[in-house]
Write an enzyme that holds these catalytic residues in place. Structure first.
Site, PDB file in Angstrom:
ATOM      1  N   THR A 278       0.816  -1.219   0.000  1.00 49.47           N
ATOM      2  CA  THR A 278       0.000   0.000   0.000  1.00 49.47           C
ATOM      3  C   THR A 278       0.855   1.277   0.000  1.00 49.47           C
ATOM      4  O   THR A 278       0.328   2.376  -0.024  1.00 49.47           O
ATOM      5  CB  THR A 278      -0.888   0.031   1.263  1.00 49.47           C
ATOM      6  OG1 THR A 278      -0.031  -0.205   2.400  1.00 49.47           O
ATOM      7  CG2 THR A 278      -1.958  -1.031   1.215  1.00 49.47           C
ATOM      8  N   GLY A 279       2.186   1.129   0.052  1.00 49.89           N
ATOM      9  CA  GLY A 279       3.064   2.298   0.148  1.00 49.89           C
ATOM     10  C   GLY A 279       3.392   2.895  -1.211  1.00 49.89           C
ATOM     11  O   GLY A 279       2.918   2.426  -2.254  1.00 49.89           O
TER      12      GLY A 279
ATOM     13  N   SER B 159      -4.019  -1.453   7.096  1.00 48.49           N
ATOM     14  CA  SER B 159      -4.527  -1.574   5.717  1.00 48.49           C
ATOM     15  C   SER B 159      -5.212  -2.908   5.440  1.00 48.49           C
ATOM     16  O   SER B 159      -5.755  -3.105   4.347  1.00 48.49           O
ATOM     17  CB  SER B 159      -3.387  -1.445   4.706  1.00 48.49           C
ATOM     18  OG  SER B 159      -2.705  -0.252   4.875  1.00 48.49           O
TER      19      SER B 159
ATOM     20  N   CYS C  52      17.700   4.540  -3.787  1.00 46.34           N
ATOM     21  CA  CYS C  52      17.226   5.113  -5.063  1.00 46.34           C
ATOM     22  C   CYS C  52      18.237   6.079  -5.692  1.00 46.34           C
ATOM     23  O   CYS C  52      18.487   6.028  -6.902  1.00 46.34           O
ATOM     24  CB  CYS C  52      15.878   5.805  -4.858  1.00 46.34           C
ATOM     25  SG  CYS C  52      15.786   6.767  -3.350  1.00 46.34           S
TER      26      CYS C  52
ATOM     27  N   GLN D 178      16.384  15.631  -4.042  1.00 53.43           N
ATOM     28  CA  GLN D 178      15.514  14.462  -3.964  1.00 53.43           C
ATOM     29  C   GLN D 178      14.048  14.836  -3.734  1.00 53.43           C
ATOM     30  O   GLN D 178      13.732  15.695  -2.902  1.00 53.43           O
ATOM     31  CB  GLN D 178      16.010  13.535  -2.842  1.00 53.43           C
ATOM     32  CG  GLN D 178      17.401  12.999  -3.140  1.00 53.43           C
ATOM     33  CD  GLN D 178      17.933  12.004  -2.115  1.00 53.43           C
ATOM     34  OE1 GLN D 178      19.118  12.020  -1.836  1.00 53.43           O
ATOM     35  NE2 GLN D 178      17.098  11.136  -1.584  1.00 53.43           N
TER      36      GLN D 178
ATOM     37  N   SER E 244       8.621  11.964  -2.604  1.00 55.52           N
ATOM     38  CA  SER E 244       8.149  10.566  -2.621  1.00 55.52           C
ATOM     39  C   SER E 244       9.245   9.626  -2.138  1.00 55.52           C
ATOM     40  O   SER E 244       8.960   8.504  -1.728  1.00 55.52           O
ATOM     41  CB  SER E 244       7.679  10.160  -4.017  1.00 55.52           C
ATOM     42  OG  SER E 244       8.718  10.351  -4.956  1.00 55.52           O
ATOM     43  N   GLY E 245      10.481  10.077  -2.149  1.00 54.79           N
ATOM     44  CA  GLY E 245      11.581   9.277  -1.608  1.00 54.79           C
ATOM     45  C   GLY E 245      11.410   9.004  -0.127  1.00 54.79           C
ATOM     46  O   GLY E 245      12.006   8.079   0.414  1.00 54.79           O
TER      47      GLY E 245
ATOM     48  N   LYS F 212      24.957   6.119   2.578  1.00 55.95           N
ATOM     49  CA  LYS F 212      24.469   5.009   1.739  1.00 55.95           C
ATOM     50  C   LYS F 212      25.038   5.176   0.331  1.00 55.95           C
ATOM     51  O   LYS F 212      25.490   4.218  -0.290  1.00 55.95           O
ATOM     52  CB  LYS F 212      22.933   5.021   1.647  1.00 55.95           C
ATOM     53  CG  LYS F 212      22.223   4.486   2.873  1.00 55.95           C
ATOM     54  CD  LYS F 212      20.710   4.663   2.708  1.00 55.95           C
ATOM     55  CE  LYS F 212      19.983   4.500   4.016  1.00 55.95           C
ATOM     56  NZ  LYS F 212      18.564   4.914   3.942  1.00 55.95           N
TER      57      LYS F 212
ATOM     58  N   HIS G  17      14.153  12.065  -8.560  1.00 61.34           N
ATOM     59  CA  HIS G  17      15.320  12.710  -7.955  1.00 61.34           C
ATOM     60  C   HIS G  17      16.219  13.257  -9.067  1.00 61.34           C
ATOM     61  O   HIS G  17      16.312  12.654 -10.147  1.00 61.34           O
ATOM     62  CB  HIS G  17      16.157  11.696  -7.170  1.00 61.34           C
ATOM     63  CG  HIS G  17      15.486  11.114  -5.962  1.00 61.34           C
ATOM     64  ND1 HIS G  17      14.294  11.577  -5.456  1.00 61.34           N
ATOM     65  CD2 HIS G  17      15.885  10.102  -5.138  1.00 61.34           C
ATOM     66  CE1 HIS G  17      13.982  10.864  -4.369  1.00 61.34           C
ATOM     67  NE2 HIS G  17      14.926   9.963  -4.165  1.00 61.34           N
TER      68      HIS G  17
HETATM   69  N1  LIG Z   1      10.220   5.915  -1.712  1.00 63.98           N
HETATM   70  C1  LIG Z   1      11.312   5.651  -2.407  1.00 63.98           C
HETATM   71  O1  LIG Z   1      11.677   6.355  -3.374  1.00 63.98           O
HETATM   72  C2  LIG Z   1      12.142   4.447  -2.061  1.00 63.98           C
HETATM   73  C3  LIG Z   1      13.175   4.083  -2.927  1.00 63.98           C
HETATM   74  C4  LIG Z   1      13.967   2.977  -2.613  1.00 63.98           C
HETATM   75  C5  LIG Z   1      13.694   2.257  -1.471  1.00 63.98           C
HETATM   76  N2  LIG Z   1      12.671   2.635  -0.643  1.00 63.98           N
HETATM   77  C6  LIG Z   1      12.417   1.821   0.557  1.00 63.98           C
HETATM   78  O2  LIG Z   1      11.173   1.158   0.387  1.00 63.98           O
HETATM   79  C7  LIG Z   1      10.515   1.024   1.651  1.00 63.98           C
HETATM   80  C8  LIG Z   1       9.116   1.615   1.583  1.00 63.98           C
HETATM   81  O3  LIG Z   1       9.187   2.971   1.225  1.00 63.98           O
HETATM   82  P1  LIG Z   1       7.906   3.808   0.763  1.00 63.98           P
HETATM   83  O4  LIG Z   1       8.469   5.089   0.291  1.00 63.98           O
HETATM   84  O5  LIG Z   1       7.032   2.996  -0.112  1.00 63.98           O
HETATM   85  O6  LIG Z   1       7.175   4.032   2.191  1.00 63.98           O
HETATM   86  P2  LIG Z   1       5.597   4.262   2.494  1.00 63.98           P
HETATM   87  O7  LIG Z   1       4.931   4.959   1.398  1.00 63.98           O
HETATM   88  O8  LIG Z   1       5.574   4.870   3.844  1.00 63.98           O
HETATM   89  O9  LIG Z   1       5.020   2.760   2.573  1.00 63.98           O
HETATM   90  C9  LIG Z   1       5.368   1.879   3.619  1.00 63.98           C
HETATM   91  C10 LIG Z   1       4.690   0.546   3.417  1.00 63.98           C
HETATM   92  O10 LIG Z   1       5.109  -0.328   4.464  1.00 63.98           O
HETATM   93  C11 LIG Z   1       3.966  -0.821   5.144  1.00 63.98           C
HETATM   94  N3  LIG Z   1       4.211  -0.983   6.572  1.00 63.98           N
HETATM   95  C12 LIG Z   1       4.556  -0.035   7.458  1.00 63.98           C
HETATM   96  N4  LIG Z   1       4.635  -0.564   8.710  1.00 63.98           N
HETATM   97  C13 LIG Z   1       4.329  -1.877   8.588  1.00 63.98           C
HETATM   98  C14 LIG Z   1       4.222  -2.952   9.489  1.00 63.98           C
HETATM   99  N5  LIG Z   1       4.448  -2.811  10.798  1.00 63.98           N
HETATM  100  N6  LIG Z   1       3.868  -4.165   9.016  1.00 63.98           N
HETATM  101  C15 LIG Z   1       3.621  -4.341   7.702  1.00 63.98           C
HETATM  102  N7  LIG Z   1       3.695  -3.354   6.782  1.00 63.98           N
HETATM  103  C16 LIG Z   1       4.048  -2.149   7.214  1.00 63.98           C
HETATM  104  C17 LIG Z   1       2.906   0.250   4.934  1.00 63.98           C
HETATM  105  O11 LIG Z   1       1.629  -0.314   5.142  1.00 63.98           O
HETATM  106  P3  LIG Z   1       0.381   0.609   5.639  1.00 63.98           P
HETATM  107  O12 LIG Z   1      -0.049   1.384   4.422  1.00 63.98           O
HETATM  108  O13 LIG Z   1      -0.589  -0.396   6.091  1.00 63.98           O
HETATM  109  O14 LIG Z   1       0.902   1.493   6.736  1.00 63.98           O
HETATM  110  C18 LIG Z   1       3.179   0.615   3.472  1.00 63.98           C
HETATM  111  O15 LIG Z   1       2.627  -0.364   2.625  1.00 63.98           O
HETATM  112  C19 LIG Z   1      11.444   1.689   2.677  1.00 63.98           C
HETATM  113  O16 LIG Z   1      12.254   0.676   3.241  1.00 63.98           O
HETATM  114  C20 LIG Z   1      12.268   2.622   1.842  1.00 63.98           C
HETATM  115  O17 LIG Z   1      13.530   2.888   2.426  1.00 63.98           O
HETATM  116  C21 LIG Z   1      11.885   3.709  -0.915  1.00 63.98           C
END
Ligand SMILES: NC(=O)c1ccc[n+]([C@@H]2O[C@H](COP(=O)([O-])OP(=O)(O)OC[C@H]3O[C@@H](n4cnc5c(N)ncnc54)[C@H](OP(=O)(O)O)[C@@H]3O)[C@@H](O)[C@H]2O)c1
Length: 353
Positions: free
Chosen positions: A12-13, A41, A129, A156, A159-160, A230, A259
């Site tokens: 859902t993220g 969710s 990323c 950046q 959305s990151g 990183k 970014h």
């Molecule tokens: N955003 C980027 O550009 C990017 C790029 C590379 C890597 N990442 C990595 O990808 C990961 C997610 O990033 P995001 O940007 O997508 O974050 P986000 O939008 O905040 O989404 C987080 C996701 O994790 C789930 N979650 C949170 N707590 C949880 C729990 N206790 N149990 C199960 N699921 C849980 C959330 O579910 P709910 O909706 O139910 O809360 C949601 O689906 C991070 O580790 C981040 O470092 C992100």
């Protein structure tokens, strides 16, 4: 054709949503899909391949029968659940920072180091990323003239930092524009935002609308941020150059998606801007946009929604003997996360054939 059972953790993220889109666009051979997120969710329905699927709460048993688990739910979830998923028979591609620097865990950008995949033991890490976007652009130049020092400044998008940071930028912008009077001074606008009545989402360290924040992630004892280190450590691992001098400054800008990065490289051997352009014009995953006289250069606005990294503004860095400066933009949710992860999964199934 063989089909695979796929679990998407964090479905859902911001990244998870893009992951589902990329799996569909690339027609990944999915047999069964399992969408996992927090209890908050559970029960939500999310569209996938022409129907809707129910989101389930993340639980160890959810990995039973899964061939592949794509994790993007933060490092603590990966640390707890990725080894469980492997134990239950899945191969994990992890988007978090949990295992990126772990010895024996390959850290893969398919255009850069696909060979490193062969030694995986169940977990494969997707790089940060900003690192992915930078290295897709730099690998062809490194191959041509060997980089010996690298400086980068990032710009950046919100959305990151996830879906809630996007909401913060949206909310702050709306609030400022609603209150904005043409003659308002900067002070008044900022003061009004600070005293605004609406309940605000605050994920980033301070106001991001109409601002630039020179902080991405937490500060470390050396006064760099985690994000900056990183970029240093992941670059060294991926390029297999453990001593490469790298210095990064990472900033958050009020852009929703994609970014951008200003990069300076010093090389061991001469490489002219024209030679660099020729290399990049044919490089996998790169789109060269470098005609400044016609205002053709990479923009995050153009990079958003695409898988290629846009590269331009290539010029000599006149402060060193063999130096180049360039500017790149790439979609952090796609090539910086979801697309890279799905490409890794595609490499795995190619080996499986
Ligand atoms: N955003 C980027 O550009 C990017 C790029 C590379 C890597 N990442 C990595 O990808 C990961 C997610 O990033 P995001 O940007 O997508 O974050 P986000 O939008 O905040 O989404 C987080 C996701 O994790 C789930 N979650 C949170 N707590 C949880 C729990 N206790 N149990 C199960 N699921 C849980 C959330 O579910 P709910 O909706 O139910 O809360 C949601 O689906 C991070 O580790 C981040 O470092 C992100």
């Amino acid at each position: 054709m063989k089909r695979y059972n796929v679990a998407v953790v964090g479905a859902t993220g911001a990244v998870g949503t893009e992951m589902l889109r990329v799996l569909q666009e690339r027609r990944f051979p999915v047999a069964r899909i399992r969408l996992l997120a927090s209890a908050h969710s559970a029960g939500r329905r999310v569209p996938f391949n022409g129907t809707t699927r129910r989101v389930e709460e993340l639980d160890k048993r959810a990995f039973d029968g899964m061939d592949l688990a794509l994790f993007s739910a933060g490092a603590s979830r990966s640390l707890e659940f990725a080894p469980e998923a492997v134990k239950r028979g899945a191969v994990v591609v992890d988007n978090s920072s949990a295992f990126r620097l772990t010895r024996g865990v390959p850290l893969i950008v398919p255009e850069v180091n696909p060979h490193a995949l062969r030694c995986h033991k169940g977990i494969i890490a997707n790089p940060n990323c900003s690192t992915i976007i930078m290295l897709v652009a730099l690998k062809p130049l490194h191959d041509a003239a060997k980089i010996r020092r690298l400086i980068v400044a990032t710009y950046q998008s919100v959305s990151g930092a996830g879906a809630r940071a996007m909401a913060q930028l949206y909310q702050e912008t709306q609030q400022i524009l609603r209150q904005f009077k043409v003659r308002s001074s900067k002070f008044e606008v900022n003061a009004k935002l600070k005293t605004g009545h609406a309940k605000r989402v605050r994920v980033l360290p301070t106001q991001i609308a109409f601002n630039v924040i020179p902080q991405v992630d937490a500060f470390l004892p050396n006064r760099y941020t985690k994000e900056e280190m990183k970029m240093v450590n992941e670059t060294r691992k991926i390029l297999e150059e453990p001593a490469l001098p790298v210095s990064a400054t990472c900033a958050r800008v009020p852009v929703f998606i994609a970014h951008s990065e200003a990069i300076w490289i010093e090389m061991q051997h001469p490489l002219s801007p024209d030679q660099a352009r020729k290399r990049l014009a044919n490089a996998p995953g790169v789109r060269l946009i470098d005609d400044p006289a016609r205002r053709q250069y990479p923009l995050p606005f153009d990079a958003a929604g695409r898988d290629e990294v846009l590269v331009g503004r290539i010029r000599r860095d006149e402060t060193v003997a063999h130096g180049l400066a360039l500017w790149v933009s790439g979609d952090n949710l796609r090539k910086g996360a979801a697309t890279n992860a799905v490409q890794i999964a595609e490499l795995l199934i190619k080996r499986d054939k």
